[in-house]
Motif scaffolding. Sequence first.
Motif, PDB file in Angstrom:
ATOM      1  N   ASP A 235     -23.020  91.793  51.725  1.00  0.00           N
ATOM      2  CA  ASP A 235     -23.849  91.866  50.527  1.00  0.00           C
ATOM      3  C   ASP A 235     -23.293  92.818  49.474  1.00  0.00           C
ATOM      4  O   ASP A 235     -23.727  92.796  48.318  1.00  0.00           O
ATOM      5  N   ASP A 236     -22.331  93.678  49.836  1.00  0.00           N
ATOM      6  CA  ASP A 236     -21.731  94.593  48.878  1.00  0.00           C
ATOM      7  C   ASP A 236     -20.514  93.917  48.244  1.00  0.00           C
ATOM      8  O   ASP A 236     -19.522  93.635  48.939  1.00  0.00           O
ATOM      9  N   PRO A 237     -20.543  93.645  46.920  1.00  0.00           N
ATOM     10  CA  PRO A 237     -19.449  92.883  46.287  1.00  0.00           C
ATOM     11  C   PRO A 237     -18.082  93.556  46.424  1.00  0.00           C
ATOM     12  O   PRO A 237     -17.088  92.866  46.677  1.00  0.00           O
ATOM     13  N   ASP A 238     -18.042  94.875  46.254  1.00  0.00           N
ATOM     14  CA  ASP A 238     -16.749  95.564  46.340  1.00  0.00           C
ATOM     15  C   ASP A 238     -16.165  95.483  47.745  1.00  0.00           C
ATOM     16  O   ASP A 238     -14.969  95.247  47.929  1.00  0.00           O
ATOM     17  N   VAL A 239     -17.020  95.709  48.753  1.00  0.00           N
ATOM     18  CA  VAL A 239     -16.559  95.603  50.144  1.00  0.00           C
ATOM     19  C   VAL A 239     -16.145  94.167  50.438  1.00  0.00           C
ATOM     20  O   VAL A 239     -15.134  93.915  51.097  1.00  0.00           O
ATOM     21  N   ALA A 240     -16.919  93.196  49.940  1.00  0.00           N
ATOM     22  CA  ALA A 240     -16.605  91.782  50.173  1.00  0.00           C
ATOM     23  C   ALA A 240     -15.233  91.438  49.598  1.00  0.00           C
ATOM     24  O   ALA A 240     -14.437  90.718  50.225  1.00  0.00           O
ATOM     25  N   THR A 241     -14.923  91.952  48.379  1.00  0.00           N
ATOM     26  CA  THR A 241     -13.624  91.677  47.752  1.00  0.00           C
ATOM     27  C   THR A 241     -12.493  92.267  48.584  1.00  0.00           C
ATOM     28  O   THR A 241     -11.463  91.618  48.819  1.00  0.00           O
ATOM     29  N   THR A 242     -12.706  93.530  49.062  1.00  0.00           N
ATOM     30  CA  THR A 242     -11.651  94.195  49.846  1.00  0.00           C
ATOM     31  C   THR A 242     -11.390  93.462  51.157  1.00  0.00           C
ATOM     32  O   THR A 242     -10.230  93.212  51.526  1.00  0.00           O
ATOM     33  N   VAL A 243     -12.449  93.109  51.885  1.00  0.00           N
ATOM     34  CA  VAL A 243     -12.275  92.435  53.177  1.00  0.00           C
ATOM     35  C   VAL A 243     -11.704  91.040  52.974  1.00  0.00           C
ATOM     36  O   VAL A 243     -10.885  90.558  53.771  1.00  0.00           O
ATOM     37  N   THR A 244     -12.091  90.356  51.851  1.00  0.00           N
ATOM     38  CA  THR A 244     -11.530  89.026  51.565  1.00  0.00           C
ATOM     39  C   THR A 244     -10.024  89.122  51.379  1.00  0.00           C
ATOM     40  O   THR A 244      -9.265  88.297  51.905  1.00  0.00           O
TER      41      THR A 244
ATOM     42  N   GLY B 251      -3.564  85.593  56.494  1.00  0.00           N
ATOM     43  CA  GLY B 251      -3.301  84.158  56.624  1.00  0.00           C
ATOM     44  C   GLY B 251      -4.526  83.310  56.856  1.00  0.00           C
ATOM     45  O   GLY B 251      -4.404  82.168  57.340  1.00  0.00           O
ATOM     46  N   TYR B 252      -5.714  83.801  56.521  1.00  0.00           N
ATOM     47  CA  TYR B 252      -6.943  83.029  56.720  1.00  0.00           C
ATOM     48  C   TYR B 252      -7.512  82.592  55.380  1.00  0.00           C
ATOM     49  O   TYR B 252      -7.308  83.245  54.344  1.00  0.00           O
ATOM     50  N   SER B 253      -8.245  81.480  55.394  1.00  0.00           N
ATOM     51  CA  SER B 253      -9.023  81.047  54.236  1.00  0.00           C
ATOM     52  C   SER B 253     -10.415  81.643  54.358  1.00  0.00           C
ATOM     53  O   SER B 253     -10.959  81.729  55.467  1.00  0.00           O
ATOM     54  N   VAL B 254     -10.997  82.045  53.233  1.00  0.00           N
ATOM     55  CA  VAL B 254     -12.253  82.791  53.280  1.00  0.00           C
ATOM     56  C   VAL B 254     -13.302  82.132  52.402  1.00  0.00           C
ATOM     57  O   VAL B 254     -13.028  81.748  51.246  1.00  0.00           O
ATOM     58  N   LEU B 255     -14.497  82.012  52.957  1.00  0.00           N
ATOM     59  CA  LEU B 255     -15.671  81.558  52.225  1.00  0.00           C
ATOM     60  C   LEU B 255     -16.683  82.694  52.275  1.00  0.00           C
ATOM     61  O   LEU B 255     -17.017  83.175  53.356  1.00  0.00           O
ATOM     62  N   LEU B 256     -17.174  83.147  51.120  1.00  0.00           N
ATOM     63  CA  LEU B 256     -18.030  84.324  51.052  1.00  0.00           C
ATOM     64  C   LEU B 256     -19.498  83.932  50.945  1.00  0.00           C
ATOM     65  O   LEU B 256     -19.860  83.047  50.161  1.00  0.00           O
ATOM     66  N   ALA B 257     -20.352  84.609  51.746  1.00  0.00           N
ATOM     67  CA  ALA B 257     -21.811  84.464  51.638  1.00  0.00           C
ATOM     68  C   ALA B 257     -22.386  85.852  51.429  1.00  0.00           C
ATOM     69  O   ALA B 257     -22.108  86.769  52.204  1.00  0.00           O
ATOM     70  N   GLU B 258     -23.200  86.015  50.370  1.00  0.00           N
ATOM     71  CA  GLU B 258     -23.752  87.327  50.066  1.00  0.00           C
ATOM     72  C   GLU B 258     -25.099  87.574  50.726  1.00  0.00           C
ATOM     73  O   GLU B 258     -25.632  88.687  50.644  1.00  0.00           O
ATOM     74  N   SER B 259     -25.699  86.565  51.361  1.00  0.00           N
ATOM     75  CA  SER B 259     -27.002  86.717  52.009  1.00  0.00           C
ATOM     76  C   SER B 259     -27.004  85.994  53.335  1.00  0.00           C
ATOM     77  O   SER B 259     -26.200  85.090  53.576  1.00  0.00           O
ATOM     78  N   ALA B 260     -27.948  86.389  54.198  1.00  0.00           N
ATOM     79  CA  ALA B 260     -28.061  85.770  55.514  1.00  0.00           C
ATOM     80  C   ALA B 260     -28.469  84.306  55.395  1.00  0.00           C
ATOM     81  O   ALA B 260     -28.023  83.453  56.182  1.00  0.00           O
TER      82      ALA B 260
END
Length: 653
Positions: A539-548, A555-564
């Motif tokens: 849910d934290d955009p900055d953390v989500a960007t870093t982990v993505t 080497g992975y493809s990533v799909l982001l979800a900000e909520s459960a």
Amino acid sequence: MEETQQLRAQIDLLQAALDHISQGFTVFDNELRLVAWNRGLYDMLDMPREIVKRGSHLEAFIRVNAERGEYGEGDIEGKIARRIERAKLFEPHYFERVRPNGQIIAVSGTPLPQGGFVTIYSDVTEERQRQEKLERTVQERTRALQQSEDWLRLVTDNIPALIAYIAPGPVFRFANRRYADWFGHSVVSIAGRPAPEVVGEDLFSELEPHINHAFEGNAVSYEYQRKRPNGSTAYMRSTLIPDMTQDGRTLGIFVLSLDATDQKQAEAALVQSQRMDAVGKLTGGLAHDFNNLLAILMGNLLSLSRMEEPVSKQALDSKVAPMREATKRGSDLIQRLLAFSRGEAIDPQTVPLAQVLTNVSGLLEGSLPSAVRMETEIADVHIAACIDPTQMETALINLAFNARDAMPEGGTLRIALAETRLNKREADDLGVQKGRFAEIRVEDTGTGMDEDTQLKLFEPFFTTKNFGTGSGLGLSMVYGFMRQSGGAISVSSALGTGTCFTLYLPFTRLEKQDGPPGQEADANDFKQGEGELLLLVEDDPDVATTVTDQLQNLGYSVLLAESAEDARSLALDLPELRGVLSDIVMPGQINGLALAREIRQKRTDLGIALMSGYADWSSLSGHGQQCEFPVLAKPFADDQLADTLQQILSPKR
């Protein structure tokens, strides 16, 4: 004529012998007439001498007794007739008759082959009196014993302890009410039952070595834990005392068990108090370390912001590398500090002591005054011991801060690790078994202590510090921890020459590792992905960007979800999805652990891992320590992330 005289002489000799027998003796023929007797007949039974002669009929003897009332009141002739009729049956008989004077005569008759019978009369008065006295004594003592047992039961049932007696087998012979209740029995039902049946097979397998050691004649003390009916854990402290004979045989063992739960909780509270006291003392130094780390980050970020394009990779790396190292050092420091302050209860484990000293050095850096120089000396990195590492760190930090306080003007604090061997005299002085030990020495060049202080040093609440600056529990807790770990601690000091604490722990040697401890994996050694699609829930955009970015670089493809809610829908609707990486604590939403379990029920093919920035995320999520998914502690390095993803995805490849 001569033969007749010889025969009469033999008969006279036989009669003289019979007369010396203490019992009465008669022989009646098949017509119930007296054939032979001895003097005991009329001496014991007071028979008139005129009827004691050869040929007298049995009726004459019975009549004398009947007329004297020896058969009781009533019809005399009837009593005589009945006895004569029974005698004519010539059957073996035995009875005891109490005479009016209280004398008890035992009459034993044996029939003869040609008819008639031999009768022996014995005075058993004294014997019966002794027997009656003995029976009365037995009854009195039985009543006294029963009363003693009742008192013993009353006392033992009201003592706040579990008391029992175990005989060889092992079989329970006695248990007080508390002991019986503890194992779900009554004091009656527990007696005679085998020990495994009473305490349960699992617990008995734990207690059996102690019981066997006690049956060998040794006093034994130990602790065990058991679930109460309400699900809580009780800690019991038991002592076994052998019941031994003078020749060394063990008849059984006495059992005394005390509920040590409250004491355990109090000990844990004291340990935590000492740990938090040490954390408080570390705070100043940690703030200094973190300010330094922040200065590195801020300075390099400002420098990067002032750079003009194009920027060479070498110049960029010169700024990024210190920042990366600073964040790693900050993360490691936080993890060590949180683990230290939590003091989670863990079972003793074989720990490399060099790593413990390294952790302590890292925690102490910056927390000691600049005038105190710290030295660490490790003779062998493979020396280990079976201990609780957090308690070991607590003990060393307590000793380090005591050393700091003893050097107000500065000095040297030296912590050294080596192997040593104690001979029998040295081991006896320390209260341990002789042999190899890991030795940790904590030395300072401070003010030292006099002999009186050294004698009281390990006593609880004893302190030489000013009121309010020390609890007096630090060194007593160190002493207790060393004893609990099977080791010992000694102190050597003198006024003006400094102090040396020496810690001894049972020695264990670790197998040599292929590389140096703590060596990091090279980036090229990371196991790369093959484009698998992963769902990141953060849910934290900055953390989500870093982990993505980290995931994509691996080497992975990533799909982001900000909520459960979004994560649940995507996980169930995308068959090409291979794995899920979710934050655990998401404010205002379902927590990540519950989300992961819900997804796992419907998509068993998905690999799932969790991540959290909380040190104690389990208490926040309300699920205790039970988690079936790998958990990454934020922040995490690429190698940690790569290993976790390989762990959850490898079976799916």
